[in-house]
Design an enzyme around this catalytic site. Structure first.
Site, mmCIF file in Angstrom:
data_model
loop_
_atom_site.group_PDB
_atom_site.id
_atom_site.type_symbol
_atom_site.label_atom_id
_atom_site.label_comp_id
_atom_site.label_asym_id
_atom_site.label_seq_id
_atom_site.Cartn_x
_atom_site.Cartn_y
_atom_site.Cartn_z
ATOM 1 N N LYS A 111 43.386 42.021 38.638
ATOM 2 C CA LYS A 111 44.314 43.105 38.301
ATOM 3 C C LYS A 111 44.032 44.368 39.109
ATOM 4 C CE LYS A 111 46.262 41.360 34.074
ATOM 5 N NZ LYS A 111 46.325 41.344 32.629
ATOM 6 N N ARG A 160 40.999 34.751 30.887
ATOM 7 C CA ARG A 160 42.177 34.172 31.555
ATOM 8 C C ARG A 160 42.084 34.543 33.026
ATOM 9 N NH1 ARG A 160 47.042 36.059 33.152
ATOM 10 N NH2 ARG A 160 48.849 34.671 32.991
HETATM 11 N N1 PMM Z 1 48.218 39.190 31.931
HETATM 12 C C1 PMM Z 1 49.274 38.702 32.593
HETATM 13 C C2 PMM Z 1 50.023 37.629 32.078
HETATM 14 N N2 PMM Z 1 49.682 37.044 30.916
HETATM 15 N N3 PMM Z 1 48.256 36.915 29.058
HETATM 16 C C3 PMM Z 1 47.195 37.369 28.378
HETATM 17 N N4 PMM Z 1 46.849 36.785 27.216
HETATM 18 N N5 PMM Z 1 46.451 38.420 28.821
HETATM 19 C C4 PMM Z 1 46.735 39.067 29.973
HETATM 20 O O1 PMM Z 1 46.036 40.039 30.320
HETATM 21 C C5 PMM Z 1 47.865 38.610 30.737
HETATM 22 C C6 PMM Z 1 48.605 37.510 30.234
HETATM 23 C C7 PMM Z 1 49.654 39.299 33.900
HETATM 24 O O2 PMM Z 1 48.885 38.775 34.947
HETATM 25 P P1 PMM Z 1 49.307 37.501 35.879
HETATM 26 O O3 PMM Z 1 50.477 37.943 36.708
HETATM 27 O O4 PMM Z 1 48.088 37.228 36.666
HETATM 28 O O5 PMM Z 1 49.672 36.332 35.042
#
Ligand code: PMM
Length: 273
Positions: A214, A254
């Site tokens: 991020k 994650r």
């Molecule tokens: N961040 C993203 C998408 N889904 N789900 C959870 N549980 N926690 C997060 O911090 C989160 C998520 C956005 O990031 P990405 O584009 O890498 O999926």
């Protein structure tokens, strides 16, 4: 109860979107997406988190039919292969279809706020539900990034999401909380939340932490030529966040780069023992 294997679990990210900030467009055929999901499991992922709508800051929304078209064949095939799939969606319609296709968990970045029908779908299915701290869709989420005390404020707002889920009939032992790093947060908020994970963990629910690649990591990273790191250049920093989360007792992380975090959580667990 939600499985706890004696160490922090690793959820591998599989975005089947053309526009996610890190892996957008990388898995845009079913075959490529499934191969990547299998690769993450081989590298140590406990879950594969499949998402069909980018939550990148400023991202435009897609409709539910397009989201389903992107995720369902991937969810169905990974589930058929025996892989534990979580569905990353804020829409009850997409969640219900993904659960029918074999998904075993709902990961809702809106914490149930975006779609009032989500709680019922999750309650009826009896599956774990990740409630993420959220203050609005990605199109204008930085406008909502104001906090008095970010850890206390996020904790209090997550409590409200829990209350909403319980009122809707979701069992408390199905809930996972997530501070929502990057969602309506500035880098200083994300860093404070990483430092304050234990305070949110005190609520007694398993915690999931999504720091992978991020933007806030760039606030502390440097390159020799002074430019900002690309998402792919943030994996070592992500590993540091995995260690911090695991040490703080988080249930899971994650991440995009599964292999590194899968090793890291095992080392942290061994040291803890
Ligand atoms: N961040 C993203 C998408 N889904 N789900 C959870 N549980 N926690 C997060 O911090 C989160 C998520 C956005 O990031 P990405 O584009 O890498 O999926």
């Amino acid at each position: 109860m939600i499985a706890r294997p004696g160490r922090c679990v690793v959820m591998g990210i599989l975005n089947v979107t053309p526009d996610s900030f890190s892996d957008g467009g990388a898995h845009d055929t079913v075959g490529a997406a499934v191969a990547h999901g299998r690769g993450m499991v081989a590298a140590g992922a406990d879950y594969v988190d499949v998402g069909g709508e980018s939550t990148r800051p400023g991202a435009a929304r897609v409709d539910a039919a397009e989201e389903c078209r992107r995720v369902l064949p991937v969810v169905a095939e990974l589930s058929r292969l025996g892989i534990a799939v979580s569905i990353d969606t804020t829409r009850s319609q997409v969640a219900a279809a993904a659960l029918a296709a074999g998904a075993v968990m709902v990961n809702d970045v809106s914490g149930g706020l975006a779609d009032p029908a989500m709680a019922r779908v999750v309650a009826d299915a009896g599956v774990p539900w990740v409630l993420v701290h959220w203050r609005g869709h990605s199109s204008d989420m930085y406008a909502a990034a104001g906090y008095d005390d970010v850890v206390a404020d996020v904790r209090r707002e997550l409590c409200r999401r829990v209350d909403g889920a319980l009122v809707a009939g979701v069992s408390p032992d199905r809930l996972v909380l997530d501070p929502g790093l990057g969602f309506a947060k500035q880098p200083e908020h994300d860093l404070a939340l990483l430092a304050g994970l234990a305070d949110i963990g005190d609520l007694g629910f398993p915690l999931l932490v999504g720091a992978s690649r991020k933007r806030f990591l760039n606030a502390v990273l440097e390159t020799a030529d002074g430019r900002a790191r690309t998402p792919l250049e943030r994996d070592s920093a992500t590993l540091a966040t995995t260690v911090l989360a695991a040490r703080a007792g988080a249930w899971g992380v994650r991440v995009h780069d599964v292999a590194g975090s899968a090793d890291a959580v095992r080392v942290v667990a061994a040291v803890g023992r």
